[in-house]
Scaffold this motif. Structure first.
Motif, PDB file in Angstrom:
ATOM      1  N   THR A 232       0.827  -1.211   0.000  1.00 34.18           N
ATOM      2  CA  THR A 232       0.000   0.000   0.000  1.00 34.18           C
ATOM      3  C   THR A 232       0.862   1.262   0.000  1.00 34.18           C
ATOM      4  OG1 THR A 232      -0.187  -0.110   2.430  1.00 34.18           O
ATOM      5  CG2 THR A 232      -1.952  -1.125   1.134  1.00 34.18           C
ATOM      6  N   ASP A 233       1.982   1.241   0.705  1.00 36.66           N
ATOM      7  CA  ASP A 233       2.873   2.407   0.708  1.00 36.66           C
ATOM      8  C   ASP A 233       3.388   2.708  -0.694  1.00 36.66           C
ATOM      9  OD1 ASP A 233       2.567   2.817   3.390  1.00 36.66           O
ATOM     10  OD2 ASP A 233       4.472   1.898   3.979  1.00 36.66           O
ATOM     11  N   LYS A 234       3.751   1.660  -1.435  1.00 38.14           N
ATOM     12  CA  LYS A 234       4.256   1.850  -2.799  1.00 38.14           C
ATOM     13  C   LYS A 234       3.168   2.444  -3.692  1.00 38.14           C
ATOM     14  CE  LYS A 234       6.567  -0.569  -6.611  1.00 38.14           C
ATOM     15  NZ  LYS A 234       7.111  -1.870  -7.085  1.00 38.14           N
ATOM     16  N   LEU A 235       1.959   1.932  -3.569  1.00 40.47           N
ATOM     17  CA  LEU A 235       0.850   2.453  -4.363  1.00 40.47           C
ATOM     18  C   LEU A 235       0.578   3.911  -4.037  1.00 40.47           C
ATOM     19  CD1 LEU A 235      -1.583  -0.598  -4.112  1.00 40.47           C
ATOM     20  CD2 LEU A 235      -0.472   0.225  -6.202  1.00 40.47           C
ATOM     21  N   LEU A 236       0.589   4.242  -2.740  1.00 33.97           N
ATOM     22  CA  LEU A 236       0.342   5.622  -2.318  1.00 33.97           C
ATOM     23  C   LEU A 236       1.456   6.552  -2.778  1.00 33.97           C
ATOM     24  CD1 LEU A 236      -0.973   4.913   1.290  1.00 33.97           C
ATOM     25  CD2 LEU A 236      -2.328   5.724  -0.647  1.00 33.97           C
ATOM     26  N   ASP A 237       2.684   6.096  -2.680  1.00 34.02           N
ATOM     27  CA  ASP A 237       3.824   6.910  -3.130  1.00 34.02           C
ATOM     28  C   ASP A 237       3.710   7.248  -4.612  1.00 34.02           C
ATOM     29  OD1 ASP A 237       4.933   6.900  -0.605  1.00 34.02           O
ATOM     30  OD2 ASP A 237       6.347   5.270  -1.029  1.00 34.02           O
ATOM     31  N   GLN A 238       3.356   6.256  -5.411  1.00 30.57           N
ATOM     32  CA  GLN A 238       3.260   6.463  -6.858  1.00 30.57           C
ATOM     33  C   GLN A 238       2.160   7.470  -7.200  1.00 30.57           C
ATOM     34  OE1 GLN A 238       2.610   2.435  -8.167  1.00 30.57           O
ATOM     35  NE2 GLN A 238       4.790   1.978  -8.383  1.00 30.57           N
ATOM     36  N   THR A 239       1.017   7.326  -6.546  1.00 30.72           N
ATOM     37  CA  THR A 239      -0.097   8.236  -6.817  1.00 30.72           C
ATOM     38  C   THR A 239       0.210   9.644  -6.330  1.00 30.72           C
ATOM     39  OG1 THR A 239      -1.654   6.392  -6.635  1.00 30.72           O
ATOM     40  CG2 THR A 239      -2.572   8.605  -6.485  1.00 30.72           C
ATOM     41  N   GLN A 240       0.833   9.747  -5.155  1.00 26.20           N
ATOM     42  CA  GLN A 240       1.204  11.058  -4.643  1.00 26.20           C
ATOM     43  C   GLN A 240       2.164  11.767  -5.606  1.00 26.20           C
ATOM     44  OE1 GLN A 240       2.446  11.247  -0.533  1.00 26.20           O
ATOM     45  NE2 GLN A 240       3.638  13.107  -0.858  1.00 26.20           N
ATOM     46  N   GLU A 241       3.106  11.041  -6.139  1.00 30.38           N
ATOM     47  CA  GLU A 241       4.061  11.624  -7.079  1.00 30.38           C
ATOM     48  C   GLU A 241       3.347  12.170  -8.312  1.00 30.38           C
ATOM     49  OE1 GLU A 241       8.064  10.295  -9.614  1.00 30.38           O
ATOM     50  OE2 GLU A 241       7.243   8.988  -8.050  1.00 30.38           O
ATOM     51  N   GLU A 242       2.366  11.429  -8.825  1.00 27.44           N
ATOM     52  CA  GLU A 242       1.608  11.887  -9.994  1.00 27.44           C
ATOM     53  C   GLU A 242       0.804  13.143  -9.668  1.00 27.44           C
ATOM     54  OE1 GLU A 242      -0.270   8.746 -12.578  1.00 27.44           O
ATOM     55  OE2 GLU A 242       0.174   7.504 -10.823  1.00 27.44           O
ATOM     56  N   ILE A 243       0.214  13.168  -8.478  1.00 28.93           N
ATOM     57  CA  ILE A 243      -0.596  14.327  -8.076  1.00 28.93           C
ATOM     58  C   ILE A 243       0.275  15.572  -7.919  1.00 28.93           C
ATOM     59  CG2 ILE A 243      -1.938  15.294  -6.160  1.00 28.93           C
ATOM     60  CD1 ILE A 243      -3.101  12.451  -5.767  1.00 28.93           C
ATOM     61  N   LEU A 244       1.381  15.441  -7.233  1.00 26.18           N
ATOM     62  CA  LEU A 244       2.232  16.600  -6.971  1.00 26.18           C
ATOM     63  C   LEU A 244       2.886  17.126  -8.242  1.00 26.18           C
ATOM     64  CD1 LEU A 244       3.881  15.766  -3.530  1.00 26.18           C
ATOM     65  CD2 LEU A 244       1.747  16.952  -4.055  1.00 26.18           C
ATOM     66  N   ALA A 245       3.032  16.280  -9.240  1.00 27.04           N
ATOM     67  CA  ALA A 245       3.560  16.747 -10.527  1.00 27.04           C
ATOM     68  C   ALA A 245       2.590  17.724 -11.186  1.00 27.04           C
ATOM     69  CB  ALA A 245       3.821  15.563 -11.441  1.00 27.04           C
ATOM     70  N   LEU A 246       1.311  17.628 -10.825  1.00 29.73           N
ATOM     71  CA  LEU A 246       0.283  18.473 -11.428  1.00 29.73           C
ATOM     72  C   LEU A 246      -0.096  19.670 -10.557  1.00 29.73           C
ATOM     73  CD1 LEU A 246      -2.041  15.611 -12.737  1.00 29.73           C
ATOM     74  CD2 LEU A 246      -0.532  17.057 -14.118  1.00 29.73           C
ATOM     75  N   VAL A 247      -0.104  19.483  -9.223  1.00 33.97           N
ATOM     76  CA  VAL A 247      -0.577  20.564  -8.332  1.00 33.97           C
ATOM     77  C   VAL A 247       0.355  20.752  -7.135  1.00 33.97           C
ATOM     78  CG1 VAL A 247      -3.021  20.442  -8.986  1.00 33.97           C
ATOM     79  CG2 VAL A 247      -2.132  18.905  -7.211  1.00 33.97           C
ATOM     80  N   GLY A 248       1.604  20.382  -7.300  1.00 32.43           N
ATOM     81  CA  GLY A 248       2.553  20.440  -6.186  1.00 32.43           C
ATOM     82  C   GLY A 248       2.810  21.830  -5.651  1.00 32.43           C
ATOM     83  N   ASP A 249       2.564  22.882  -6.457  1.00 29.25           N
ATOM     84  CA  ASP A 249       2.808  24.251  -5.998  1.00 29.25           C
ATOM     85  C   ASP A 249       1.909  24.635  -4.827  1.00 29.25           C
ATOM     86  OD1 ASP A 249       4.707  24.538  -7.931  1.00 29.25           O
ATOM     87  OD2 ASP A 249       3.438  25.677  -9.312  1.00 29.25           O
ATOM     88  N   TYR A 250       0.802  23.944  -4.669  1.00 26.39           N
ATOM     89  CA  TYR A 250      -0.154  24.281  -3.611  1.00 26.39           C
ATOM     90  C   TYR A 250      -0.068  23.317  -2.419  1.00 26.39           C
ATOM     91  CZ  TYR A 250      -2.094  26.964  -7.469  1.00 26.39           C
ATOM     92  OH  TYR A 250      -2.253  27.835  -8.512  1.00 26.39           O
ATOM     93  N   TYR A 251       0.764  22.337  -2.517  1.00 22.95           N
ATOM     94  CA  TYR A 251       0.869  21.300  -1.476  1.00 22.95           C
ATOM     95  C   TYR A 251       1.763  21.788  -0.336  1.00 22.95           C
ATOM     96  CZ  TYR A 251       2.487  16.927   0.693  1.00 22.95           C
ATOM     97  OH  TYR A 251       2.826  15.938   1.576  1.00 22.95           O
ATOM     98  N   TYR A 252       1.330  21.552   0.907  1.00 20.49           N
ATOM     99  CA  TYR A 252       2.166  21.977   2.034  1.00 20.49           C
ATOM    100  C   TYR A 252       2.425  20.874   3.056  1.00 20.49           C
ATOM    101  CZ  TYR A 252      -2.147  22.427   4.801  1.00 20.49           C
ATOM    102  OH  TYR A 252      -3.332  22.172   5.457  1.00 20.49           O
ATOM    103  N   GLY A 253       1.778  19.727   2.951  1.00 19.00           N
ATOM    104  CA  GLY A 253       2.059  18.662   3.911  1.00 19.00           C
ATOM    105  C   GLY A 253       0.994  17.594   3.905  1.00 19.00           C
ATOM    106  N   SER A 254       1.306  16.468   4.515  1.00 17.34           N
ATOM    107  CA  SER A 254       0.366  15.342   4.568  1.00 17.34           C
ATOM    108  C   SER A 254      -0.009  15.046   6.014  1.00 17.34           C
ATOM    109  CB  SER A 254       0.979  14.098   3.919  1.00 17.34           C
ATOM    110  OG  SER A 254       2.121  13.680   4.635  1.00 17.34           O
ATOM    111  N   GLY A 255      -1.188  14.498   6.173  1.00 18.99           N
ATOM    112  CA  GLY A 255      -1.671  14.121   7.492  1.00 18.99           C
ATOM    113  C   GLY A 255      -3.131  14.472   7.640  1.00 18.99           C
TER     114      GLY A 255
END
Length: 412
Positions: A232-255
């Motif tokens: 599950t960590d690998k799947l989440l990491d891959q999806t997070q990477e795809e998301i941040l490539a598109l909207v990473g300028d607005y991202y400030y943290g997870s939790g």
């Protein structure tokens, strides 16, 4: 397995308290991969509690009750369901002795009602209460699992995590792990964010992507399923990477429920630095949001609420010439507020907030105009001008979030 949550307590129906237990339990069930479609609140009424339980039995394999297992006369959840199921209640001896010892240690008399907190099902299993006195319990009957938890969140949450969750995982036929990650964004609306992620959301399967907005923050909940956490960590990491490539300028943290002030607290702790605030339009809100964190005394020096011109001049020390010539809502005022506050408190950093929260203009400035000063010991002070949309409360909160995130970005 399908679960259903029943919160017991007339005080919730009367609007006196908010049911925060159901969202917590729902998140825990989600992590276990247990489906749940219904949450209900019922008052302290035996007939309606039985009626609701019968409905729940017809559509769920597990019923989780929260509340109604304390010492008062209307705390009758276990007793009512025990009679309905024709099951005997007995005293959990360990819990009973702890209750008695509690009153003995405090030299207080104990009423007989306190003993009912130690009741548990004879043919079931007790659930230890690490932070309170009321014993939880669970029992299987007629193909349904009944779980009884206290109503106080400080008692329910550790009981669920340490007692119920391991029990459920052990008895689940599907051992698949379900894991969630929460990505938080600020400065972009929910519609704009999901529009940029439209193609990614359209093809989602595992992990799933669920957006929601709260407190001026947009959160994406990613949920992955797999045979273990490594998968599950690998799947989440891959999806997070795809998301941040598109909207990473607005991202400030997870939790979960991770807000911008949480990011500031974490940054200052990590760097071993301190901060102070000079607050005008925010009226102490920045300080309030920061001191909500345990351990804030290590990083927070203090805040001066200088709402009036007099306070800015005579408490903080802003020069009268600046106030007369530039005004309170100005770059020059914000600069002096930050610099003087940094010096006055002996802090490593200081942020000032001065502006117009509304509803009317001030000094010719539009509502939502805010100047923030960013002072650092031994460095030049920066000032930023913001134009914030929203009502009075939204403007105050948004500018704090924007300022602290700009501060972190500048320093990181």
């Amino acid at each position: 397995m399908k679960a259903e949550i029943i919160a017991v307590g007339t005080e919730m129906l009367m609007g006196q308290i908010v049911n925060t237990n159901a969202p917590f339990i729902a998140r825990q069930l989600n992590e276990l991969g247990i489906e749940h479609y219904y949450e209900t609140v019922v008052g302290d009424n035996p007939e309606r509690l039985v009626e609701l339980s019968q409905i729940a039995e017809s559509r769920s394999d597990m019923i989780i009750y929260s509340g109604g297992i304390g010492p008062t006369q209307d705390d009758l959840t276990k007793q009512v369901i025990a009679e309905y199921l024709n099951e005997e209640l007995i005293y959990d001896q360990e819990c009973l002795e702890q209750i008695k010892q509690y009153y003995q240690d405090r030299h207080q008399s104990m009423s007989s009602n306190n003993l009912q907190m130690a009741l548990t099902f004879k043919n079931g299993q007790s659930l230890k209460n690490e932070t309170g006195q009321a014993c939880g319990s669970l029992i299987h009957k007629n193909g349904c699992l009944y779980v009884f938890l206290p109503g106080f969140p400080d008692e329910l949450e550790p009981m669920f995590i340490n007692e119920v969750k391991p029990y459920l995982f052990e008895h689940l036929s599907n051992k698949q792990v379900l894991a969630s990650r929460f990505l938080n964004f600020f400065g972009i609306g929910e519609a704009a964010l999901t529009s940029r992620l439209e193609d990614l959301i359209a093809k989602q399967s595992n992990p799933t992507i669920a957006p929601y907005a709260s407190k001026s923050v947009v959160t994406l909940r990613l949920t992955a399923q797999g045979e273990n956490h490594a998968v599950t960590d690998k799947l989440l990491d891959q999806t997070q990477e795809e998301i941040l490539a598109l909207v990473g300028d607005y991202y400030y943290g997870s939790g979960y429920n991770y807000l911008p002030m949480d990011a500031l607290f974490d940054y200052l702790n990590q760097e071993g630095k301190t901060i102070a605030f000079a607050e005008s339009l925010t009226g102490g809100l920045a300080a309030h949001l920061l001191v909500n964190h345990e351990g804030s005394s290590k990083i927070f020096k203090g805040s001066t609420v200088s709402y009036s011109e007099y306070a800015k001049a005579h408490v903080i020390g802003v020069s009268q010439a600046t106030l007369d010539q530039e005004g309170m809502v100005s770059e020059a005022c914000a600069r002096q507020m930050a610099e003087l506050t940094c010096s006055n408190y002996g802090a490593d950093y200081a942020i000032s907030f001065t502006g117009v929260a509304g509803p009317d203009k001030m000094e010719g400035q539009e509502v939502g105009t805010v100047y923030c000063g960013f002072a650092s010991r031994g460095q030049s002070t920066q000032v930023k001008r913001y134009q914030i949309n929203g009502n009075r409360s939204a403007i105050r909160l948004k500018v704090i979030y924007q300022a602290v995130l700009d501060f972190i970005q500048e320093k990181a």
